[in-house]
Scaffold this motif. Structure first.
Motif, PDB file in Angstrom:
ATOM      1  N   LEU A 209       1.098  -4.324  -7.421  1.00 51.70           N
ATOM      2  CA  LEU A 209       0.187  -3.816  -7.988  1.00 51.70           C
ATOM      3  C   LEU A 209      -1.636  -3.905  -8.682  1.00 51.70           C
ATOM      4  O   LEU A 209      -2.030  -3.752  -8.853  1.00 51.70           O
ATOM      5  CB  LEU A 209       0.319  -4.173  -9.107  1.00 51.70           C
ATOM      6  CG  LEU A 209       2.369  -3.722  -9.892  1.00 51.70           C
ATOM      7  CD1 LEU A 209       2.442  -4.209 -11.410  1.00 51.70           C
ATOM      8  CD2 LEU A 209       2.112  -1.751 -10.724  1.00 51.70           C
ATOM      9  N   ALA A 210      -1.937  -5.230  -8.086  1.00 50.65           N
ATOM     10  CA  ALA A 210      -3.317  -5.550  -7.848  1.00 50.65           C
ATOM     11  C   ALA A 210      -3.603  -4.856  -7.154  1.00 50.65           C
ATOM     12  O   ALA A 210      -5.199  -4.614  -6.939  1.00 50.65           O
ATOM     13  CB  ALA A 210      -2.881  -7.284  -7.712  1.00 50.65           C
ATOM     14  N   ALA A 213      -4.633  -1.648  -8.441  1.00 50.09           N
ATOM     15  CA  ALA A 213      -5.337  -2.044  -9.829  1.00 50.09           C
ATOM     16  C   ALA A 213      -6.918  -2.280  -9.422  1.00 50.09           C
ATOM     17  O   ALA A 213      -8.146  -1.480  -9.475  1.00 50.09           O
ATOM     18  CB  ALA A 213      -5.233  -3.323 -10.685  1.00 50.09           C
ATOM     19  N   ALA A 214      -7.220  -3.014  -7.963  1.00 45.79           N
ATOM     20  CA  ALA A 214      -8.375  -2.778  -7.322  1.00 45.79           C
ATOM     21  C   ALA A 214      -9.299  -1.813  -6.810  1.00 45.79           C
ATOM     22  O   ALA A 214     -10.062  -1.293  -7.205  1.00 45.79           O
ATOM     23  CB  ALA A 214      -8.339  -4.185  -5.988  1.00 45.79           C
ATOM     24  N   HIS A 216      -8.722   1.217  -8.149  1.00 46.33           N
ATOM     25  CA  HIS A 216      -8.305   2.259  -9.244  1.00 46.33           C
ATOM     26  C   HIS A 216      -9.979   1.748  -8.987  1.00 46.33           C
ATOM     27  O   HIS A 216     -11.386   2.324 -10.301  1.00 46.33           O
ATOM     28  CB  HIS A 216      -7.940   2.167  -9.820  1.00 46.33           C
ATOM     29  CG  HIS A 216      -6.775   2.560  -9.258  1.00 46.33           C
ATOM     30  ND1 HIS A 216      -6.666   4.609  -9.859  1.00 46.33           N
ATOM     31  CD2 HIS A 216      -4.598   3.072  -9.243  1.00 46.33           C
ATOM     32  CE1 HIS A 216      -5.317   4.889  -9.388  1.00 46.33           C
ATOM     33  NE2 HIS A 216      -4.460   3.968  -9.536  1.00 46.33           N
ATOM     34  N   GLU A 217     -10.462   0.558  -9.279  1.00 49.78           N
ATOM     35  CA  GLU A 217     -11.941   0.044  -9.917  1.00 49.78           C
ATOM     36  C   GLU A 217     -12.969   0.446  -9.237  1.00 49.78           C
ATOM     37  O   GLU A 217     -14.395   0.199  -9.359  1.00 49.78           O
ATOM     38  CB  GLU A 217     -11.606  -1.563 -10.423  1.00 49.78           C
ATOM     39  CG  GLU A 217     -10.479  -1.872 -11.743  1.00 49.78           C
ATOM     40  CD  GLU A 217     -10.354  -3.722 -11.469  1.00 49.78           C
ATOM     41  OE1 GLU A 217     -11.093  -4.071 -10.357  1.00 49.78           O
ATOM     42  OE2 GLU A 217      -9.961  -3.472 -11.861  1.00 49.78           O
TER      43      GLU A 217
END
Length: 230
Positions: A209-210, A213-214, A216-217
């Protein structure tokens, strides 16, 4: 190879092969693998029957008056082992960049050999192979869970090549501890793609998940897929 093929001998050998195939198949069925209970039982039973046929042919071919005999009965068993490769290959599935079913294919091979053992009358050997196979499938999976410090999977990242680069995507993957064993880099017009297969030390869903998220950022990233290997 014993040629004593009384009804009691046939029934005992077939029963042992059925039991061995059921035990090995139960393990595969419980874990939801392609070759399950019925498949393993049928494979083991077929192999046993092939060896019983070899015994029957030997008993009804060799007589006291036989002077010249050219009958290679082991070719029957060799043909069974060669043919079972098609079933074993059918259990190996490739989903994306991840290959599954190799252990099940090996279990199919073992069930065949166990059936041949019981069919030939080698009961101690067939029993030992069945017990050893169950210990490997059940016991080593538990040991592997304890010892395993890495999880494996594949990540696919699609992005706008005008806003970011392949190198930037690879840098994010490296920063999050994904050790890549293979990388595919693609670009079609303004769309870029990175497909990586590798391992990470962290376990559980928090790490993936991390990573998502990274990614997608990261500017320009449009789609991210992480597929964990079972």
């Amino acid at each position: 190879m014993s040629t004593d093929l009384g009804l009691d001998t046939l029934l005992v050998r077939l029963a042992l092969s059925l039991a061995a195939g059921a035990l090995l198949g139960w393990n595969r069925e419980e874990l939801g693998h392609p070759a399950g209970l019925r498949t393993m039982v049928l494979i083991c039973l077929a192999a046993c029957t092939a060896m019983l046929l070899a015994n029957w042919l030997l008993a009804h071919t060799v007589t006291p008056d036989t002077t010249v005999l050219r009958l290679d009965l082991m070719r029957l068993a060799q043909g069974v082992l060669a043919g079972i490769g098609f079933i074993g290959a059918g259990t190996i599935l490739k989903q994306g960049n991840i290959v599954r079913g190799v252990t099940t294919a090996a279990a199919v091979w073992l069930a065949t050999v166990v059936g041949l053992c019981f069919g030939a009358g080698a009961w101690p050997l067939g029993t030992a192979a069945t017990v050893g196979g169950l210990l490997v499938l059940q016991g080593l999976k538990w040991v592997e869970t304890i010892l395993r410090r890495r999880s494996y999977g594949s990540v696919t990242v699609e992005f706008d090549a005008g806003r970011t680069s392949h190198a930037a995507i690879l840098a994010v993957l490296e920063a999050h501890g994904l050790g890549l064993s293979s990388v595919t880099i693609e670009q079609a017009g303004s769309t870029g793609r990175v497909i990586g297969l590798g391992a990470h030390r962290a376990r559980g869903s928090a790490w993936s998940l991390a990573l998502l998220a990274a990614l997608h950022e990261t500017p320009g990233v449009e789609r991210v897929v992480w597929e964990e290997a079972a």
